[in-house]
Scaffold this motif. Structure first.
Motif, mmCIF file in Angstrom:
data_model
loop_
_atom_site.group_PDB
_atom_site.id
_atom_site.type_symbol
_atom_site.label_atom_id
_atom_site.label_comp_id
_atom_site.label_asym_id
_atom_site.label_seq_id
_atom_site.Cartn_x
_atom_site.Cartn_y
_atom_site.Cartn_z
ATOM 1 N N PHE A 54 0.827 -1.208 0.000
ATOM 2 C CA PHE A 54 0.000 0.000 0.000
ATOM 3 C C PHE A 54 0.864 1.262 0.000
ATOM 4 N N LEU A 55 2.095 1.114 -0.541
ATOM 5 C CA LEU A 55 2.998 2.236 -0.835
ATOM 6 C C LEU A 55 3.593 2.875 0.417
ATOM 7 N N PHE A 56 3.654 2.121 1.524
ATOM 8 C CA PHE A 56 4.328 2.602 2.737
ATOM 9 C C PHE A 56 5.636 1.833 2.877
ATOM 10 N N ALA B 69 1.102 12.966 10.630
ATOM 11 C CA ALA B 69 1.761 13.664 9.525
ATOM 12 C C ALA B 69 1.281 13.186 8.161
ATOM 13 N N LEU B 70 0.349 12.227 8.131
ATOM 14 C CA LEU B 70 -0.120 11.683 6.858
ATOM 15 C C LEU B 70 -1.182 12.574 6.226
ATOM 16 N N SER B 71 -1.202 12.602 4.901
ATOM 17 C CA SER B 71 -2.248 13.323 4.173
ATOM 18 C C SER B 71 -3.532 12.498 4.192
ATOM 19 N N GLY B 72 -4.626 13.087 3.707
ATOM 20 C CA GLY B 72 -5.898 12.375 3.649
ATOM 21 C C GLY B 72 -5.795 11.104 2.817
ATOM 22 N N GLY B 73 -5.123 11.195 1.670
ATOM 23 C CA GLY B 73 -4.965 10.029 0.805
ATOM 24 C C GLY B 73 -4.129 8.943 1.456
ATOM 25 N N GLU B 74 -3.078 9.336 2.172
ATOM 26 C CA GLU B 74 -2.228 8.362 2.859
ATOM 27 C C GLU B 74 -2.991 7.674 3.992
ATOM 28 N N LYS B 75 -3.816 8.432 4.727
ATOM 29 C CA LYS B 75 -4.627 7.826 5.782
ATOM 30 C C LYS B 75 -5.622 6.829 5.191
ATOM 31 N N MET B 76 -6.188 7.170 4.038
ATOM 32 C CA MET B 76 -7.113 6.256 3.383
ATOM 33 C C MET B 76 -6.400 4.954 3.021
ATOM 34 N N ARG B 77 -5.197 5.042 2.438
ATOM 35 C CA ARG B 77 -4.462 3.841 2.066
ATOM 36 C C ARG B 77 -4.083 3.012 3.290
ATOM 37 N N LEU B 78 -3.706 3.689 4.382
ATOM 38 C CA LEU B 78 -3.365 2.977 5.613
ATOM 39 C C LEU B 78 -4.593 2.274 6.184
ATOM 40 N N MET B 79 -5.762 2.923 6.073
ATOM 41 C CA MET B 79 -7.002 2.315 6.541
ATOM 42 C C MET B 79 -7.314 1.054 5.741
ATOM 43 N N LEU B 80 -7.160 1.116 4.421
ATOM 44 C CA LEU B 80 -7.384 -0.058 3.580
ATOM 45 C C LEU B 80 -6.382 -1.162 3.907
ATOM 46 N N CYS B 81 -5.136 -0.766 4.129
ATOM 47 C CA CYS B 81 -4.107 -1.745 4.491
ATOM 48 C C CYS B 81 -4.462 -2.445 5.794
ATOM 49 N N ALA B 82 -4.917 -1.658 6.784
ATOM 50 C CA ALA B 82 -5.291 -2.225 8.079
ATOM 51 C C ALA B 82 -6.439 -3.224 7.921
#
Length: 530
Positions: free
Chosen positions: A443-445, A456-469
């Motif tokens: 998920f690009l992390f 420090a994450l942007s909205g898009g990064e938080k979304m990707r982290l949420m999907l990863c979780a």
């Protein structure tokens, strides 16, 4: 006219967003400014508005621009009049009409006797007739705040208009009004947006990335067509280099096997000839040196091809690098998850909806809650989740269903945790550390992100982290509730979310005014609020 010359901007965290950037926007140009989250679109717009100063370079504007911001929280304590920058004029006008015709009031008014009438007409244009200009901005919904600032365009009639995500929070009616206004506008427009319908209106697209600004001489449809051609060319280059690398490996193997056979035959001949040991050693050393030279030549060729492959893969769009495998709900399709009979909700003894609501949400469905700004969409979500109880009627939910609520701020992400800690928080204990890091990479992390604070994450990064979780968790959600999920996402991350949700086989309940997103995820059922 807007002229940016040799602009460099350094973010407060010391990251250089762009360097040596040059840009000219002519009078009456309509420009769509796009780019991934974090590239500096909003910062660039704020520099044009005069709210930020570049580290170096110059910004020149032919007139004072009117700026519609993306975030409004800083205006909550302002009156509507103050937010619209007309408070002084209105105060001066009222005092003059009351007989206090002072020099100060006359200077403030500047012969703008129609300002109050213009304010009323502009607010009415956006269906905001009931608002008092003395009312605090903090009392308004997100959509109403956006419409107040959009009304300011008709009040001030500026030559230059800068808009940062203007369709965020707007209901369907308001979006259509915005599209009509921008299509007929004669101002110089610079629009930052991820709304694809809106992006088709400007005549040119400017794409901001780490390399600078690339100008596309057409609207968003033209831009998409050009990017598709670039992507296809990139994939062809990638396939070509992959084939070349496979061929190089095969050739190396064949040449080395041939050389080994020749060396073996030569050794047998030397042994039959009964050559002295010293001569035998010399032949052996020469054979080894020959094999080493052959291997070195092929290693160099493979290294060049591998480097080219790495560069091409790095240039691939991020969505093509991701692997999404959201678990699916174990509930069989068609099972009733939520049923409502004649429900309503009251605020200050006043019911929210003219008619009570009746609906049923079944397993496997994709249901959209539709309604104008302020119609109670988020209130209904809170009732379905059990956070609020209806004032009347009955609302029943199937017990034991696993629900994930994802709002537009991705509040499930804990800002006190690092990226790795957040992923680990969703781990049931079955995945080892290296396996979690593999998921994060998907998920690009990469390694640089693992210890980074989620704050420090942007909205898009938080979304990707949420999907990863969600992919890490073994507890597959039966119901995913999405409240305006695309509001803070750029085009790329909206595409990532669309792909992930498209693959999910559970139940979806959504609030969204993004009709293209709803169409792409096949959300066909709806609850209408009036």
């Amino acid at each position: 006219m807007i002229t940016l010359q040799d602009i460099t901007y350094t973010h407060p965290d010391r990251d250089v967003l762009f360097r040596g950037l040059n840009l000219i926007i002519n009078k009456k140009d309509k420009i769509a400014l796009i780019g991934d989250n974090g590239t500096g679109k909003s910062s660039l717009l704020n520099m044009m508005a005069g709210n930020l100063q570049p580290a170096s370079g110059s910004v020149k504007m032919s007139s004072i621009p009117y700026y519609v911001p993306q975030i409004f929280g800083q205006f909550n304590d302002y009156s509507i009049a103050k937010a619209l920058q007309v408070e002084g004029k209105l105060k001066a006008l009222n005092e003059i009409l009351d007989g206090r015709m002072t020099t100060e009031n006359m200077v403030l008014l500047n012969d703008d006797w129609a300002v109050e009438e213009r304010c009323k007409n502009a607010l009415a244009h956006w269906n905001l007739e009931g608002l008092d200009l003395a009312q605090k901005m903090g009392s308004l919904s997100g959509g109403q705040k956006t419409k107040v600032f959009l009304a300011g365009i008709r009040i001030h009639r500026p030559e230059i208009v800068l808009l940062d995500e203007p369709s965020n929070h707007l209901d369907l009616w308001s979006r259509k009004r915005l599209y009509d206004d921008l299509a007929s506008a004669t101002n110089t427009l610079v629009v930052v947006s991820h709304d694809k319908t809106l992006l088709k209106l400007p005549e040119r697209v400017f794409e901001l990335d780490k390399r600078g600004i690339t100008v596309y001489g057409g609207n968003y449809d033209f831009y998409v067509a050009q990017k598709k051609l670039e992507s296809e060319a990139l994939k062809q280059d990638l396939n070509s280099r992959e084939k070349a690398l496979r061929k190089a490996r095969e050739t190396e193997k064949e040449v080395l096997e041939r050389q080994q056979k020749l060396d073996a035959r030569g050794k047998k001949k030397q042994e039959k000839a009964g050559l002295p040991t010293i001569v035998m050693h010399a032949f052996k050393n020469n054979a080894e040196k020959s094999s080493s030279r052959i291997k070195s030549v092929h290693e160099d060729k493979k290294a060049v091809l591998s480097q080219e492959l790495g560069q091409l893969r790095a240039a691939l769009p991020d969505i093509n690098k991701m692997k999404m495998d959201l678990n699916n709900s174990a509930l069989h399709r068609g099972k009733t998850l939520v049923s409502a009979k004649n429900i309503n909700f009251g605020y200050y003894h006043q019911l929210l909806w003219k008619e009570p609501l009746n609906f049923r949400l079944n397993s496997g469905e994709r249901m959209v809650i539709r309604g104008a700004n302020g119609s109670g969409k988020t209130t209904l979500i809170k009732m379905i989740l059990g956070w609020l109880q209806p004032s009347s009627g009955t609302l029943n939910s199937l017990s034991g269903i696993k629900t994930i609520y994802i709002d537009q701020d991705y509040s499930l992400i804990d800002n006190n945790l690092s990226v790795y800690e957040q992923a680990q928080a969703y781990n049931s204990g079955e995945l080892q550390e290296h396996e979690i890091k593999i998921r994060l990479n998907r998920f690009l992390f990469d390694k640089a992100y693992w210890n980074k604070s989620c704050a420090a994450l942007s909205g898009g990064e938080k979304m990707r982290l949420m999907l990863c979780a969600l992919t890490i968790s073994n507890a597959a959600p039966d119901l995913i509730v999405l409240d305006e999920p695309t509001n803070n996402l750029d085009i790329q991350n909206t595409g990532i979310l669309t792909a992930a949700i498209g693959d999910y086989k559970g139940t979806l309940l959504l609030v969204s005014h993004d009709e293209l997103f709803l169409k792409q995820i096949n959300a066909v059922h709806s609850i209408e609020l009036h």
